[in-house]
Design a protein around this motif. Structure first.
Motif: not given
Length: 222
Positions: A193, A206, A209
């Motif tokens: 990320i 993020e 997910k």
């Protein structure tokens, strides 16, 4: 799943790990070190003060301590999760394998025999059972690292910044590439990320997910 939250110093690992434990029911976490660990804190202070002849002792203490605590905690976690209909995740605020990165940088100036000795200890102490099912690497550029480093204001670090500036630059320059190579060598699943322009909440979204995607894949495979 066992999930490692990975990355450079000040990348936001502890904050994200803490928030994810709150998000996912029946989940637990293991911090990289206990804030009250007198041995670790003393080693860390000596390291930043550049005391001589302590590097391999410090690195070995870290993996031995982390490994022994992990074995105990993960056993307790699996036992408790047997009783839960909703299975939680076990989060690691940096996992054992990552400490190899610090050792590789910190022992680079020593004779080769020191790294060979550390390699032997590392391979004996770190077993496959300690490796995460998934690693999430929090990436950041050097300026973001420096900004967050001073923002968290740990005196043992900030007071010794100038003395260790070259060390931090070298660690940053090599951290991500060594991490990726370790994941390949140990066949670990990992995701990256880019946190540079994201808020803590956006980073968490993020991460969620990614975790939900891999969790659903595991359920399908089972």
């Amino acid at each position: 799943m066992i999930i490692g939250i990975s990355g450079m110093i000040s990348s936001g690992k502890s904050t994200l790990t803490t928030n994810l434990v709150k998000k996912f029911d029946n989940s637990e976490m293991l911090l990289e070190f206990n804030e009250n660990d007198e041995v670790f804190n003393t080693f860390l202070r000596w390291f930043y003060e550049q005391k001589e002849n302590l590097t391999i002792g410090f690195q070995t203490y870290i993996i031995e301590n982390h490994s022994s605590i992990f074995v105990k905690k993960i056993s307790e976690f699996h036992e408790k999760n047997k009783k839960n209909k909703v299975k939680g995740h076990f989060f690691l605020d940096r996992f054992s394998l990552e400490h190899y990165i610090f050792a590789k940088i910190n022992l680079a100036h020593k004779e080769e025999k020191y790294m060979r000795a550390y390699d032997l200890a590392f391979k004996e102490l770190i077993t496959e059972s300690e490796l995460p099912d998934l690693a999430i690497f929090l990436d950041l550029n050097f300026e973001t690292f420096k900004k967050r480093f001073f923002k968290r204001d740990r005196s043992v670090e900030t007071d010794n910044w100038e003395k260790n500036k070259n060390y931090f630059e070298t660690l940053y320059k090599n951290y991500k590439s060594i991490f990726i190579q370790l994941c390949k060598d140990y066949n670990l699943k990992y995701e990256i990320i880019d946190t540079n322009n994201l808020t803590e909440e956006q980073v968490q979204k993020e991460a969620e997910k990614i975790i939900n995607y891999y969790a659903s894949k595991n359920e399908t495979n089972n």
